[in-house]
Write an enzyme that holds these catalytic residues in place. Sequence first.
Site, PDB file in Angstrom:
ATOM      1  N   LYS A 116       0.809  -1.219   0.000  1.00 35.73           N
ATOM      2  CA  LYS A 116       0.000   0.000   0.000  1.00 35.73           C
ATOM      3  C   LYS A 116       0.847   1.275   0.000  1.00 35.73           C
ATOM      4  CE  LYS A 116      -3.464  -2.768   0.015  1.00 35.73           C
ATOM      5  NZ  LYS A 116      -4.302  -2.959  -1.190  1.00 35.73           N
ATOM      6  N   LYS A 158      -0.690   3.398   8.707  1.00 36.90           N
ATOM      7  CA  LYS A 158      -1.228   2.251   7.970  1.00 36.90           C
ATOM      8  C   LYS A 158      -0.115   1.249   7.701  1.00 36.90           C
ATOM      9  CE  LYS A 158      -4.844   4.922   5.599  1.00 36.90           C
ATOM     10  NZ  LYS A 158      -5.549   5.173   4.328  1.00 36.90           N
ATOM     11  N   LYS A 201      -2.141  12.094   6.368  1.00 34.95           N
ATOM     12  CA  LYS A 201      -3.076  12.974   7.054  1.00 34.95           C
ATOM     13  C   LYS A 201      -4.397  12.218   7.185  1.00 34.95           C
ATOM     14  CE  LYS A 201      -4.352  17.207   8.361  1.00 34.95           C
ATOM     15  NZ  LYS A 201      -3.682  17.845   9.508  1.00 34.95           N
ATOM     16  N   LYS A 237     -18.129  -3.472   4.692  1.00 35.50           N
ATOM     17  CA  LYS A 237     -19.153  -2.713   3.993  1.00 35.50           C
ATOM     18  C   LYS A 237     -20.499  -3.392   4.199  1.00 35.50           C
ATOM     19  CE  LYS A 237     -15.782  -1.257   0.568  1.00 35.50           C
ATOM     20  NZ  LYS A 237     -15.141  -1.635  -0.707  1.00 35.50           N
ATOM     21  N   GLU A 288      -6.234   3.312  -2.117  1.00 34.32           N
ATOM     22  CA  GLU A 288      -5.803   1.941  -2.417  1.00 34.32           C
ATOM     23  C   GLU A 288      -6.351   1.535  -3.774  1.00 34.32           C
ATOM     24  OE1 GLU A 288      -7.119  -0.959   0.487  1.00 34.32           O
ATOM     25  OE2 GLU A 288      -6.424   0.266   2.146  1.00 34.32           O
ATOM     26  N   ARG A 292      -9.086  -7.203  -7.780  1.00 35.25           N
ATOM     27  CA  ARG A 292      -9.964  -8.381  -7.818  1.00 35.25           C
ATOM     28  C   ARG A 292     -11.368  -7.941  -8.214  1.00 35.25           C
ATOM     29  NH1 ARG A 292      -9.775  -6.628  -2.314  1.00 35.25           N
ATOM     30  NH2 ARG A 292     -11.834  -5.841  -1.747  1.00 35.25           N
TER      31      ARG A 292
HETATM   32  C1  MV4 Z   1      -8.353   6.653   5.803  1.00 32.84           C
HETATM   33  C2  MV4 Z   1      -9.365   7.333   6.512  1.00 32.84           C
HETATM   34  C3  MV4 Z   1      -9.148   8.654   6.797  1.00 32.84           C
HETATM   35  N1  MV4 Z   1      -7.996   9.259   6.429  1.00 32.84           N
HETATM   36  N2  MV4 Z   1      -7.248   7.304   5.444  1.00 32.84           N
HETATM   37  C4  MV4 Z   1     -10.081   2.279   5.995  1.00 32.84           C
HETATM   38  C5  MV4 Z   1     -10.278   1.290   4.871  1.00 32.84           C
HETATM   39  C6  MV4 Z   1      -9.265   1.620   3.868  1.00 32.84           C
HETATM   40  N3  MV4 Z   1      -9.688   1.299   2.541  1.00 32.84           N
HETATM   41  C7  MV4 Z   1      -9.035   3.097   4.080  1.00 32.84           C
HETATM   42  N4  MV4 Z   1      -9.611   3.431   5.358  1.00 32.84           N
HETATM   43  C8  MV4 Z   1      -9.591   4.691   5.791  1.00 32.84           C
HETATM   44  N5  MV4 Z   1      -8.493   5.381   5.450  1.00 32.84           N
HETATM   45  C9  MV4 Z   1      -7.078   8.573   5.767  1.00 32.84           C
HETATM   46  N6  MV4 Z   1      -5.944   9.175   5.404  1.00 32.84           N
HETATM   47  C10 MV4 Z   1     -10.513   6.631   6.864  1.00 32.84           C
HETATM   48  C11 MV4 Z   1     -10.623   5.295   6.538  1.00 32.84           C
HETATM   49  C12 MV4 Z   1     -11.831   4.613   6.959  1.00 32.84           C
HETATM   50  C13 MV4 Z   1     -12.347   4.673   8.275  1.00 32.84           C
HETATM   51  C14 MV4 Z   1     -11.733   5.365   9.297  1.00 32.84           C
HETATM   52  C15 MV4 Z   1     -12.272   5.399  10.577  1.00 32.84           C
HETATM   53  C16 MV4 Z   1     -13.438   4.729  10.846  1.00 32.84           C
HETATM   54  C17 MV4 Z   1     -14.075   4.017   9.867  1.00 32.84           C
HETATM   55  C18 MV4 Z   1     -13.542   4.001   8.597  1.00 32.84           C
HETATM   56  C19 MV4 Z   1     -14.203   3.274   7.618  1.00 32.84           C
HETATM   57  C20 MV4 Z   1     -13.693   3.218   6.369  1.00 32.84           C
HETATM   58  C21 MV4 Z   1     -12.520   3.893   6.047  1.00 32.84           C
END
Ligand code: MV4
Length: 444
Positions: A116, A158, A201, A237, A288, A292
Amino acid sequence: MFQKILIANRGEIALRIVRTCRELGIRTVVAHSTADAESLPTRLADESICVGPAEARQSYLNIPGIISAAEVTDSEAIHPGYGFLAENPAFADICQACGLTFIGPPAGAIRLMGDKAQARLAAKKAGAPVLPGSEGPVKDLDEARAVADEIGYPIILKASAGGGGRGMRIVRDADGLASAFQTCQTEAGAAFGSSELYCEKFVPDARHVEVQVLGDRNGTRLLLGERDCSVQRRHQKLLEESPAPLLKPETRAGLERAALAVAGAVNYESAGTVEFLVDDAGDFYFIEMNTRIQVEHPVTETVTGIDIVREQIRIAWGHPLGYTQAAIRIAGHAIECRINAEDPDTFVPSAGRVTTWIPPGGFGVRVDSHLMAPYSVPPFYDSLLAKIIVHADDRATAIERMRRALAETVVEGVKTTIPFHQRLLSDPAFREGGFRLGRLETTL
Ligand code: MV4
């Protein structure tokens, strides 16, 4: 065209692939575990072959077992579905080394997008907007602190080998960084075998919008519109829809341009999804790319009329995409609700025996499900029982159609997420189209 395809998956997606193969005149072999021997996909496939015991590690993730199954059944290709081996680049390589076609992108694209931190760099180089953050991975706490001081808090750490919400930690201020870094690193090492982290951020209250792309071997790449997947809980989801509500035309155009740039940068082939966060100002950021077929692909099929599994198979065979971007039209609005065997309040899995299953039907309703009654929900896999997808001319009508479809659905014997969906569809924030990530972590 392929004569025979082995399906290395289970449940609704295995059945989904069987159905398209039948329409294409391709014979199917479902490779299954002992727990799924009597399942609907194994019954509807032309052949089935047991590849191991119920535990996924020993069956759906058992690479030698699956390759052997393809060889003894004279299969020419393997469709991995989603999850399990779908985004395992070593598996894609092994298929090729064994003379089997992996129905998906080249291993190199899976490998790059699976890292990632590198995916973020590749997207940035391609000209897609990314959030302020580290240039690739951060090597230690000091580097993370320097990046965080530069971009400002809150930040999100991450795992490079994570994705889909696994191995992430939000850091609110400088005081919380050291312990968050430590925990996140340890968790990442244990979960993914790599403790490498990067940081960005953090965007509060964003929406998750993803763009569906298709690419063929000739370098033709097409966009199939976007999906809003902001209704999530613990990164699972629950409801997806297309088109994304309340998206400004210029934001949509920007998302499409960025998705095409990212897919083009890796010469992407097959079906793929480019994920973005969209904030209230309409600014968007690449997060991301998934290499798939996704669970939520039916909403895109519904508004475009394109069978994405068919396109994956045709592309893997070497057929060029037979149409241009101008031929793709987004018609009306589609919503998918995931019906999981879970408590609708706590989302705790509810394994057991489904004694009654009455699926919904009627105008504008599609059901993708391997369910039959009686059916024992195995405790070894994810809890998805069915996907209900509705199509209507506009979002408001689609919401009412979904309420009607859910109201006629009967699942007895296990708890399901149907009551959750009924509540969600009555929620003013959802109905206005303003649902944001993080809402379900607190309320509803
Ligand atoms: C984030 C974000 C906020 N800021 N990145 C989680 C799943 C992945 N595909 C990306 N995700 C997130 N990345 C940044 N820079 C928020 C999420 C996020 C999330 C964060 C807190 C609580 C629930 C969430 C649900 C989906 C994605």
